[in-house]
Design a protein around this motif. Structure first.
Motif, PDB file in Angstrom:
ATOM      1  N   ARG A 133     -12.258  -0.034  -4.252  1.00  0.00           N
ATOM      2  CA  ARG A 133     -11.518   1.231  -4.328  1.00  0.00           C
ATOM      3  C   ARG A 133     -12.150   2.245  -3.394  1.00  0.00           C
ATOM      4  O   ARG A 133     -13.303   2.105  -2.986  1.00  0.00           O
ATOM      5  N   LEU A 134     -11.354   3.229  -3.031  1.00  0.00           N
ATOM      6  CA  LEU A 134     -11.841   4.311  -2.174  1.00  0.00           C
ATOM      7  C   LEU A 134     -12.652   5.303  -2.997  1.00  0.00           C
ATOM      8  O   LEU A 134     -12.428   5.475  -4.201  1.00  0.00           O
ATOM      9  N   ALA A 135     -13.587   5.959  -2.336  1.00  0.00           N
ATOM     10  CA  ALA A 135     -14.367   7.030  -2.961  1.00  0.00           C
ATOM     11  C   ALA A 135     -13.865   8.367  -2.427  1.00  0.00           C
ATOM     12  O   ALA A 135     -13.589   8.504  -1.240  1.00  0.00           O
ATOM     13  N   VAL A 153     -21.428   3.595  -4.257  1.00  0.00           N
ATOM     14  CA  VAL A 153     -20.513   3.879  -3.167  1.00  0.00           C
ATOM     15  C   VAL A 153     -21.218   3.785  -1.821  1.00  0.00           C
ATOM     16  O   VAL A 153     -22.410   4.101  -1.694  1.00  0.00           O
ATOM     17  N   ILE A 154     -20.492   3.318  -0.807  1.00  0.00           N
ATOM     18  CA  ILE A 154     -20.957   3.351   0.581  1.00  0.00           C
ATOM     19  C   ILE A 154     -20.234   4.504   1.261  1.00  0.00           C
ATOM     20  O   ILE A 154     -18.999   4.543   1.279  1.00  0.00           O
ATOM     21  N   LEU A 155     -20.981   5.433   1.814  1.00  0.00           N
ATOM     22  CA  LEU A 155     -20.411   6.670   2.348  1.00  0.00           C
ATOM     23  C   LEU A 155     -20.078   6.556   3.835  1.00  0.00           C
ATOM     24  O   LEU A 155     -20.759   5.849   4.585  1.00  0.00           O
ATOM     25  N   ALA A 156     -19.049   7.265   4.240  1.00  0.00           N
ATOM     26  CA  ALA A 156     -18.660   7.326   5.651  1.00  0.00           C
ATOM     27  C   ALA A 156     -17.797   8.555   5.877  1.00  0.00           C
ATOM     28  O   ALA A 156     -17.178   9.083   4.947  1.00  0.00           O
ATOM     29  N   ASP A 157     -17.750   8.991   7.130  1.00  0.00           N
ATOM     30  CA  ASP A 157     -16.896  10.127   7.479  1.00  0.00           C
ATOM     31  C   ASP A 157     -15.420   9.755   7.421  1.00  0.00           C
ATOM     32  O   ASP A 157     -14.568  10.598   7.129  1.00  0.00           O
ATOM     33  N   VAL A 158     -15.116   8.491   7.726  1.00  0.00           N
ATOM     34  CA  VAL A 158     -13.730   8.058   7.753  1.00  0.00           C
ATOM     35  C   VAL A 158     -13.659   6.579   7.389  1.00  0.00           C
ATOM     36  O   VAL A 158     -14.589   5.814   7.687  1.00  0.00           O
ATOM     37  N   VAL A 159     -12.579   6.192   6.736  1.00  0.00           N
ATOM     38  CA  VAL A 159     -12.347   4.795   6.383  1.00  0.00           C
ATOM     39  C   VAL A 159     -11.099   4.310   7.127  1.00  0.00           C
ATOM     40  O   VAL A 159     -10.047   4.970   7.071  1.00  0.00           O
ATOM     41  N   VAL A 160     -11.232   3.184   7.816  1.00  0.00           N
ATOM     42  CA  VAL A 160     -10.115   2.567   8.522  1.00  0.00           C
ATOM     43  C   VAL A 160      -9.608   1.407   7.674  1.00  0.00           C
ATOM     44  O   VAL A 160     -10.336   0.435   7.434  1.00  0.00           O
ATOM     45  N   LEU A 161      -8.364   1.501   7.211  1.00  0.00           N
ATOM     46  CA  LEU A 161      -7.772   0.473   6.366  1.00  0.00           C
ATOM     47  C   LEU A 161      -7.080  -0.563   7.251  1.00  0.00           C
ATOM     48  O   LEU A 161      -5.997  -0.335   7.782  1.00  0.00           O
ATOM     49  N   ALA A 162      -7.747  -1.707   7.402  1.00  0.00           N
ATOM     50  CA  ALA A 162      -7.224  -2.815   8.210  1.00  0.00           C
ATOM     51  C   ALA A 162      -7.145  -4.049   7.327  1.00  0.00           C
ATOM     52  O   ALA A 162      -7.522  -5.150   7.723  1.00  0.00           O
ATOM     53  N   GLU A 163      -6.622  -3.857   6.126  1.00  0.00           N
ATOM     54  CA  GLU A 163      -6.708  -4.867   5.070  1.00  0.00           C
ATOM     55  C   GLU A 163      -5.513  -5.804   4.997  1.00  0.00           C
ATOM     56  O   GLU A 163      -5.428  -6.630   4.084  1.00  0.00           O
ATOM     57  N   GLY A 164      -4.580  -5.706   5.924  1.00  0.00           N
ATOM     58  CA  GLY A 164      -3.436  -6.601   5.910  1.00  0.00           C
ATOM     59  C   GLY A 164      -2.274  -6.044   5.112  1.00  0.00           C
ATOM     60  O   GLY A 164      -2.392  -5.044   4.397  1.00  0.00           O
ATOM     61  N   VAL A 165      -1.129  -6.728   5.226  1.00  0.00           N
ATOM     62  CA  VAL A 165       0.098  -6.217   4.620  1.00  0.00           C
ATOM     63  C   VAL A 165       0.024  -6.154   3.103  1.00  0.00           C
ATOM     64  O   VAL A 165       0.654  -5.297   2.471  1.00  0.00           O
ATOM     65  N   ASN A 166      -0.738  -7.041   2.495  1.00  0.00           N
ATOM     66  CA  ASN A 166      -0.840  -7.061   1.038  1.00  0.00           C
ATOM     67  C   ASN A 166      -2.166  -6.509   0.531  1.00  0.00           C
ATOM     68  O   ASN A 166      -2.581  -6.800  -0.583  1.00  0.00           O
ATOM     69  N   GLY A 167      -2.857  -5.715   1.351  1.00  0.00           N
ATOM     70  CA  GLY A 167      -4.115  -5.111   0.939  1.00  0.00           C
ATOM     71  C   GLY A 167      -3.917  -4.146  -0.218  1.00  0.00           C
ATOM     72  O   GLY A 167      -2.948  -3.384  -0.258  1.00  0.00           O
ATOM     73  N   LEU A 168      -4.842  -4.185  -1.158  1.00  0.00           N
ATOM     74  CA  LEU A 168      -4.685  -3.399  -2.381  1.00  0.00           C
ATOM     75  C   LEU A 168      -5.401  -2.057  -2.339  1.00  0.00           C
ATOM     76  O   LEU A 168      -5.127  -1.186  -3.171  1.00  0.00           O
ATOM     77  N   LEU A 169      -6.321  -1.860  -1.414  1.00  0.00           N
ATOM     78  CA  LEU A 169      -7.109  -0.632  -1.413  1.00  0.00           C
ATOM     79  C   LEU A 169      -6.220   0.591  -1.220  1.00  0.00           C
ATOM     80  O   LEU A 169      -6.311   1.567  -1.972  1.00  0.00           O
ATOM     81  N   THR A 171      -2.868   0.794  -1.552  1.00  0.00           N
ATOM     82  CA  THR A 171      -1.830   0.931  -2.572  1.00  0.00           C
ATOM     83  C   THR A 171      -2.410   1.420  -3.890  1.00  0.00           C
ATOM     84  O   THR A 171      -1.785   2.220  -4.583  1.00  0.00           O
ATOM     85  N   ARG A 172      -3.598   0.949  -4.247  1.00  0.00           N
ATOM     86  CA  ARG A 172      -4.237   1.431  -5.473  1.00  0.00           C
ATOM     87  C   ARG A 172      -4.535   2.920  -5.403  1.00  0.00           C
ATOM     88  O   ARG A 172      -4.483   3.624  -6.410  1.00  0.00           O
ATOM     89  N   ALA A 173      -4.833   3.388  -4.190  1.00  0.00           N
ATOM     90  CA  ALA A 173      -5.141   4.802  -4.011  1.00  0.00           C
ATOM     91  C   ALA A 173      -3.892   5.659  -3.853  1.00  0.00           C
ATOM     92  O   ALA A 173      -3.991   6.881  -3.766  1.00  0.00           O
ATOM     93  N   GLY A 174      -2.721   5.026  -3.804  1.00  0.00           N
ATOM     94  CA  GLY A 174      -1.483   5.783  -3.656  1.00  0.00           C
ATOM     95  C   GLY A 174      -1.222   6.262  -2.245  1.00  0.00           C
ATOM     96  O   GLY A 174      -0.384   7.146  -2.029  1.00  0.00           O
ATOM     97  N   LEU A 175      -1.914   5.695  -1.262  1.00  0.00           N
ATOM     98  CA  LEU A 175      -1.717   6.101   0.125  1.00  0.00           C
ATOM     99  C   LEU A 175      -0.470   5.484   0.728  1.00  0.00           C
ATOM    100  O   LEU A 175       0.078   5.995   1.704  1.00  0.00           O
TER     101      LEU A 175
END
Length: 435
Positions: A133-135, A153-169, A171-175
């Protein structure tokens, strides 16, 4: 790991994720890439087509050591009924150029190579790790990810979502929403191994030349879908993909579709004597421009298949994935180099760059075609292929029957299908005018 903060975390190590991670790492950003498999490509056994120009923009000298199979000199398009195919072939000696335009690749090998390039550029690649999940901070900005490893949590300034068409990260976050069945295809593939010289002989190839066959028609049993065959050095990738909505409505088994495709009289001789060693299933975004979700926000961007960036008309996916990853990486670097924060406003630069590229221009041009094909898939994939086959056979068969009778019957069938198609086209155009 929890004590470190990264400039960017890339979730996924496919085409788009590797392109994003590499483009940022080579510019000196502190990048962490997360991959849930044992290594990049370990969960991706299928063969694919690589578009060289897009990779060359990222790694100019990729041909020196990338695991390439064959460079493509011939493209075949087949329209099939149950026992025949009507084909258009394009073959050109121009494709035997110093730097070929297209190659076949085996993704398990290629993705592993690409991931190694990310490490060489200075990126940190952590495999066998799932981002769960995202933080978020209190202001609603993404500040990192939680994983299935211990340590928080692993911290970063930005997260790049390259998880594929069925990636859950995402969708779970409502993005973004879960992909709709009518916007996703399920492709099933097999790898058939045979000697290199046998492949060359069957397809009329020499050296490292390759051939691709793409086929539509009754093989998809009235559903929107395509069959395909790619020549590798010592194997052939063969498969078929159909919309998930069609598979569900028709209660069709994709594995049976693949078996039937392999047994088609036009395909069976090409695979004769081969040894099947690998099998895979893969979801492909097919919704086109209208299915693209929000691409950026406070502390995050989405790329590749997760962003529904796939051009079904030209069967292009990997090049759009790599290009979107590269552009996301460039946008993040530009924001970082100016001392800016990874806000929604600043990250809109990514969308601006993407809009000016061939990616969005091509997708916008064909924005209505997916719905058009889905509306009348039975005619496109059953009626017309059958009629074309009948017309061709009537033209070449000589058995003493008057040609005029067959020609009249064929013409009547085409007129009937055309009339039905005209009504459907009018309905689609009318619906489009109300949007």
């Amino acid at each position: 790991m929890t004590q470190s903060k990264f400039d960017a975390i890339v979730v996924g190590a496919g085409m788009s994720g590797n392109a994003a991670a590499y483009s940022m790492a080579r510019r000196g950003l502190k990048v962490l890439q997360l991959e849930r498999g044992e290594h990049s490509g370990s969960k991706n056994v299928q063969g694919a087509i690589l578009y060289a120009d897009m990779l060359e923009a990222i790694i100019p000298n990729f041909r020196d050591d990338a695991p390439l199979e064959r460079h493509l000199v011939e493209q075949r398009f087949w329209l099939m009924d149950d026992s025949s195919h009507t084909g258009v072939h394009y073959r050109s000696g121009d494709f035997n150029e110093l730097k070929p335009n297209r190659y076949t690749i085996i993704r398990a090998q290629f993705d592993k190579w690409f991931s190694h390039k990310v490490r060489e550029a200075g990126g940190t690649v952590l495999c066998e790790t799932t981002a769960t999940r995202l933080a978020w901070d209190l202001s609603g900005k993404v500040i990192g990810v939680h994983t299935d490893r211990e340590g928080g949590v692993i911290l970063a300034d930005v997260v790049v979502l390259a998880e594929g068409v069925n990636g859950l990260l995402g969708t779970r976050a409502g993005l973004r929403d879960m992909p709709k069945p009518e916007n996703v295809a399920l492709a099933v593939k097999e790898m058939h191994f045979m000697p290199e010289d046998v492949i060359a002989e069957r397809f009329g190839l020499s050296g490292s030349e390759g051939c691709v066959i793409e086929a539509g028609g009754t093989i998809s049993r009235g559903m929107a879908g395509l069959g395909f065959l790619y020549t590798n050095k010592e194997s052939i990738s063969v498969g078929i993909g159909c919309l998930v909505s069609g598979l569900a409505e028709g209660m069709e088994n994709p594995y049976r579709l693949l078996d039937a495709f392999k047994q088609h009289p036009s395909i069976r001789p090409l695979l004769a004597g081969s040894e099947i060693k690998e099998y895979a299933a893969h979801l492909i975004p097919e919704g086109g421009f209208k299915a693209i979700p929000q691409l950026f926000g406070n502390g995050w961007v989405v790329v590749g298949d997760a962003a529904q960036l796939n051009n079904a008309v030209h069967r292009e996916g990997s090049n759009l994935a790599m290009t979107s990853g590269l552009m996301a990486g460039e946008a993040i670097f530009q924001v970082k180099s100016r001392g800016g924060l990874m806000t929604k406003r600043n990250l809109s630069l990514y969308k601006g760059i993407l809009d000016k590229s061939f990616v969005m221009k091509d997708l916008i041009k064909h924005k209505d075609l997916p719905s058009l094909l889905h509306t009348d898939s039975h005619n496109f994939f059953m009626t017309y292929p059958t009629l074309i086959s009948q017309a061709a056979q009537n033209f070449v068969r000589v058995d003493g029957a008057p040609k005029i009778n067959r020609e009249k019957a064929t013409a009547a069938s085409f007129i009937k299908a055309r009339s039905r198609w005209g009504l459907i086209s009018d309905a689609v155009r009318s619906a489009a005018s109300w949007r």
